[in-house]
Motif scaffolding. Structure first.
Motif, mmCIF file in Angstrom:
data_model
loop_
_atom_site.group_PDB
_atom_site.id
_atom_site.type_symbol
_atom_site.label_atom_id
_atom_site.label_comp_id
_atom_site.label_asym_id
_atom_site.label_seq_id
_atom_site.Cartn_x
_atom_site.Cartn_y
_atom_site.Cartn_z
ATOM 1 N N GLU A 27 0.809 -1.216 0.000
ATOM 2 C CA GLU A 27 0.000 0.000 0.000
ATOM 3 C C GLU A 27 0.848 1.274 0.000
ATOM 4 O O GLU A 27 0.323 2.369 -0.164
ATOM 5 N N VAL A 29 2.987 4.152 -1.361
ATOM 6 C CA VAL A 29 3.196 4.776 -2.671
ATOM 7 C C VAL A 29 4.595 5.401 -2.713
ATOM 8 O O VAL A 29 5.079 5.938 -1.724
ATOM 9 N N ASP A 169 2.808 9.249 -8.203
ATOM 10 C CA ASP A 169 2.572 8.647 -6.887
ATOM 11 C C ASP A 169 1.421 9.355 -6.177
ATOM 12 O O ASP A 169 0.548 8.713 -5.583
ATOM 13 N N LEU A 173 -2.279 7.987 -4.938
ATOM 14 C CA LEU A 173 -2.760 8.188 -3.576
ATOM 15 C C LEU A 173 -4.078 8.952 -3.582
ATOM 16 O O LEU A 173 -5.013 8.619 -2.837
ATOM 17 N N ARG A 176 -6.961 6.658 -4.489
ATOM 18 C CA ARG A 176 -7.284 5.762 -3.377
ATOM 19 C C ARG A 176 -8.061 6.491 -2.293
ATOM 20 O O ARG A 176 -9.078 5.997 -1.789
ATOM 21 N N ALA A 203 2.917 13.459 0.876
ATOM 22 C CA ALA A 203 1.660 12.716 0.981
ATOM 23 C C ALA A 203 0.804 13.230 2.128
ATOM 24 O O ALA A 203 -0.427 13.350 2.001
#
Length: 438
Positions: A27, A29, A169, A173, A176, A203
């Motif tokens: 999971e 990234v 990336d 994310l 998701r 992130a």
């Protein structure tokens, strides 16, 4: 039923970044240069043998997440410390807990966030326990460990460099998070791109801003998010860098090298990038002064004047008007003729003096304010340059006795130094003629 309600409420109050923290390596990234098949950190994890390490990278790229996942993978207890809030007491408590766990056959991973904020003594406190195997040490830092982590601790740890997340990336994310956390919200392409730009490789920043945006959308009673809504909801996008950290100095380095490389557009880009990121404009001005004396020097002495005046102009006008003066200065520095001749000459002179003896001043160059000094011959044979042809005492020496001419300053064939070189060549010829006539 009551417990379930309270549990749900607690889950809602947990920040989105924590709720969606990856539970498995699959999971995670980004960081494929470390986690991809056959890559260093993947091999280390798959070996089943934990080892001490330093995770070095910018904020929001998964340092804490990776440490937690390794604790799960190795079936080890995870103890976390923050160097910002922890001290000797917390370190001792962590050691005591690890000793208790070892007595019960459990391994421990001690994770220290912002490890560079611990002083030397605090970092040294971990060494005996790392060496004894009481725990596996994982430190996380946004700073270069070569400078911020003690060499003894660094030598016992592998260093893994994490990178800012790439746009692809962040898009993965984003997709998701949208599906899992905000299935009723739709985002157009412009909104997605603006959010990814806002996140700037971080992130955690993307997740936090999505949470803010979702709250704003709920208040506005809208389910469709476009670029304009993102722009109006979020504050001005400030590019991330820690003003005392590596990213800051990397950008300063890029600015300086763009000026040295005579690329005005690149110099403007890095100047604006740093100002946009919150750099102190006067600090930028001081760096320009340094560039003027180090890389331009006497090839164009006006560069130093212009850099100093840009600083004064900013002090007089403030932001944003004063920043235009800095922009003008950086463009001039980039376009100016380049010479590091003075810089190199100064460095050579410093090195010579540092390693040389303390040579006495020649008698003819000494001042003679008293009768005794005159009787001792101080200044007796000194030749006053203004009384000589060309205002130059040809053949005279100004170095200590026995010291050869070092020729440290070598003008470049650029800018004003072309004329300086011609002048010095003329004077050297006068010296040579004077010596022949003796």
């Amino acid at each position: 039923m009551t417990d379930d309600l309270f549990g749900a409420a607690e889950q809602v109050n947990v920040p989105l970044a924590e709720r969606l923290r990856p539970k498995t390596l699959a999971e995670v990234v980004g960081q494929q240069h470390l986690l991809g098949p056959g890559k260093p950190l993947r091999l280390a994890i798959d070996s089943g043998r934990p080892h001490s390490m330093i995770l070095w990278g910018p904020p929001g790229v998964g340092k804490t997440t990776l440490a937690r996942l390794m604790a799960t993978h190795f079936d080890a207890e995870f103890i976390a410390l923050s160097a910002v809030f922890s001290g000797v007491k917390e370190i001792r408590e962590a050691v005591s807990r690890a000793e208790t766990l070892r007595a019960h056959g459990r391994r421990t991973i001690l994770f220290v966030d912002e490890v560079h904020r611990f002083n030397k003594a605090q970092q040294d406190a971990f060494l005996p326990f790392v060496e004894s195997g009481l725990f596996t040490f994982i430190g996380a830092t946004t700073e270069n460990p070569s400078f911020e982590v003690n060499s003894a601790l660094l030598s016992r740890s592998a260093v893994y460099v994490l990178e800012s997340l790439k746009p692809e990336d962040l898009r993965a994310l984003f997709t998701r998070v949208q599906h899992e956390a905000f299935p009723t919200l739709s985002f157009d392409d412009e909104a997605c791109e603006r959010l990814i730009g806002w996140a700037d490789g971080d992130a955690r920043r993307l997740l936090n801003v999505l949470e803010t945006l979702a709250t704003a959308a709920e208040a506005a009673q809208r389910s469709e998010i476009d670029g304009d809504f993102v722009e109006s909801t979020l504050a001005q996008n400030l590019r991330r860098f820690d003003k005392g950290g590596d990213a800051f100095y990397d950008q300063i380095s890029a600015l300086h090298k763009s000026v040295r490389g005579s690329n005005p557009d690149a110099a403007l880009y890095w100047l604006v990038r740093m100002l946009d990121g919150g750099a102190d404009p006067l600090y930028m001005g001081r760096r320009m002064v340094r560039m003027a004396v180090e890389d331009i020097g006497l090839a164009d002495p006006r560069a130093l004047t212009l850099a100093l005046e840009a600083c004064q102009t900013y002090e007089r006008l403030g932001s944003p008007e004063g920043e235009l003066a800095l922009a003008q200065a950086i463009v001039y520095l980039a376009c100016a003729a380049k010479s590091n001749a003075v810089y190199m000459a100064y460095s050579a002179a410093r090195k010579f003096v540092k390693n040389d003896e303390s040579r006495p001043v020649p008698v003819h160059l000494r001042n003679a304010p008293t009768r005794l000094m005159k009787e001792l011959g101080f200044g007796k044979e000194y030749r006053y340059a203004h009384d000589e042809p060309n205002a130059y005492a040809a053949g005279e020496t100004y170095f200590p006795d026995g010291m050869a001419e070092p020729h440290w300053y070598r003008p470049t064939p650029r800018g004003l130094e072309i004329k300086i070189a011609e002048k010095l060549a003329f004077l050297r010829k006068l010296d040579a003629d004077a010596l022949k006539s003796k």
